[in-house]
Design an enzyme around this catalytic site. Sequence first.
Site, PDB file in Angstrom:
ATOM      1  N   PRO A  89       0.777  -1.498  -0.153  1.00 36.96           N
ATOM      2  CA  PRO A  89       0.230  -0.192  -0.059  1.00 36.96           C
ATOM      3  C   PRO A  89       0.697   1.506  -0.384  1.00 36.96           C
ATOM      4  O   PRO A  89       0.267   2.317  -0.005  1.00 36.96           O
ATOM      5  CB  PRO A  89      -0.659  -0.103   1.223  1.00 36.96           C
ATOM      6  CG  PRO A  89      -0.080  -1.042   1.536  1.00 36.96           C
ATOM      7  CD  PRO A  89       0.211  -1.696   1.276  1.00 36.96           C
ATOM      8  N   GLU A 116       3.124  -8.436   8.787  1.00 35.79           N
ATOM      9  CA  GLU A 116       2.729  -7.530   8.909  1.00 35.79           C
ATOM     10  C   GLU A 116       3.280  -6.183   7.786  1.00 35.79           C
ATOM     11  O   GLU A 116       3.737  -5.293   8.043  1.00 35.79           O
ATOM     12  CB  GLU A 116       3.586  -6.771  10.372  1.00 35.79           C
ATOM     13  CG  GLU A 116       2.296  -6.707  11.748  1.00 35.79           C
ATOM     14  CD  GLU A 116       0.887  -6.257  11.250  1.00 35.79           C
ATOM     15  OE1 GLU A 116       0.937  -5.015  10.926  1.00 35.79           O
ATOM     16  OE2 GLU A 116      -0.147  -6.899  10.983  1.00 35.79           O
ATOM     17  N   ARG A 154      -2.128  -8.218 -21.359  1.00 31.08           N
ATOM     18  CA  ARG A 154      -2.860  -7.608 -21.959  1.00 31.08           C
ATOM     19  C   ARG A 154      -2.761  -6.866 -23.223  1.00 31.08           C
ATOM     20  O   ARG A 154      -2.802  -6.454 -24.490  1.00 31.08           O
ATOM     21  CB  ARG A 154      -4.088  -6.686 -21.820  1.00 31.08           C
ATOM     22  CG  ARG A 154      -5.474  -7.515 -20.106  1.00 31.08           C
ATOM     23  CD  ARG A 154      -6.063  -6.499 -19.973  1.00 31.08           C
ATOM     24  NE  ARG A 154      -7.770  -6.147 -20.305  1.00 31.08           N
ATOM     25  CZ  ARG A 154      -7.367  -5.185 -21.269  1.00 31.08           C
ATOM     26  NH1 ARG A 154      -6.859  -4.238 -21.200  1.00 31.08           N
ATOM     27  NH2 ARG A 154      -8.724  -5.365 -22.472  1.00 31.08           N
ATOM     28  N   ASP A 169      -9.854   0.140 -25.269  1.00 25.90           N
ATOM     29  CA  ASP A 169      -9.969  -0.179 -23.844  1.00 25.90           C
ATOM     30  C   ASP A 169     -10.706   1.668 -22.815  1.00 25.90           C
ATOM     31  O   ASP A 169      -9.540   2.567 -23.164  1.00 25.90           O
ATOM     32  CB  ASP A 169      -9.841  -0.616 -22.924  1.00 25.90           C
ATOM     33  CG  ASP A 169      -9.958  -2.226 -23.669  1.00 25.90           C
ATOM     34  OD1 ASP A 169     -11.101  -2.155 -23.357  1.00 25.90           O
ATOM     35  OD2 ASP A 169      -9.433  -2.979 -23.661  1.00 25.90           O
TER      36      ASP A 169
HETATM   37  N1  ADE Z   1      -0.973  -5.502  -0.405  1.00 29.37           N
HETATM   38  C1  ADE Z   1      -1.779  -4.778   1.327  1.00 29.37           C
HETATM   39  N2  ADE Z   1      -2.383  -3.849   0.409  1.00 29.37           N
HETATM   40  C2  ADE Z   1      -2.425  -3.822  -0.747  1.00 29.37           C
HETATM   41  C3  ADE Z   1      -2.036  -3.088  -1.567  1.00 29.37           C
HETATM   42  N3  ADE Z   1      -3.467  -2.107  -1.330  1.00 29.37           N
HETATM   43  N4  ADE Z   1      -1.625  -3.040  -2.542  1.00 29.37           N
HETATM   44  C4  ADE Z   1      -0.606  -3.505  -3.408  1.00 29.37           C
HETATM   45  N5  ADE Z   1      -0.509  -4.601  -2.229  1.00 29.37           N
HETATM   46  C5  ADE Z   1      -1.117  -4.686  -0.960  1.00 29.37           C
END
Ligand code: ADE
Length: 230
Positions: A89, A116, A154, A169
């Site tokens: 994230p 974690e 793709r 697309d």
């Molecule tokens: N691992 C956990 N959440 C994630 C996300 N939103 N994007 C990429 N990898 C992740």
Amino acid sequence: MNFHIMTLFPDMVMNTLDTSILARAMNNGLIACEAVNIRDYTLRKNNRVDDYTYGGGAGMLMQAQPVYDCWKSIQDRLPKKSRVVFLTPQGRVFNQKIAEDLSKEDDLILLCGHYEGIDERVLDEIVTDNISIGDYVLTGGELPAIILVDAISRFVPGVLGNESSASTDSFQDGLLEYPQYSRPEVWHDKRVPEILMSGDHAKVDAWRLEQSIERTRERRPDLYKSFLAK
Ligand code: ADE
């Protein structure tokens, strides 16, 4: 193009990828996917790959050693240094442009974290790209990795039966795709727009572009703003 996915859940990854269009692409040799189990590289007798975090805090962390050895076993088989994407994230938010860029690689290593996270020292050594699939937190990197493989594949020539599909697309020109219709001509009292039955290709193209622009303005004002600025 070859995808090498480092994961603790190889079956989850391979079972999902081995379906539909991607399965056909693999059978035709257009792409190859392997899921490599990070656990196979642990040196611990109990097979564990996680441990407590220094400094305290909840949860366990994936250790550097099995991740590094797993990566090395893949990299040693490749003709040149490959990009390594860590799904997190904390990465750049994935989009169509990044997918197209990554599709130019011959080999791509994708690293899926769990628990974690992963010991920072091994990330420092092997990761070239940090990518997120959106501002929310998942339990692991497997679903994001699958999403990347799908979106990137793709762009590999031949993967989509109809070569023009990828370029018309949504997002390809910064706009959402126009609405589409198939038979019957009337369904639930709703008629297919007359212009699509006219056989006038120039008019159809103009209508579709107008619909794309209008739809983008309505649904994705952020994209519409960038489109106008181009
Ligand atoms: N691992 C956990 N959440 C994630 C996300 N939103 N994007 C990429 N990898 C992740």
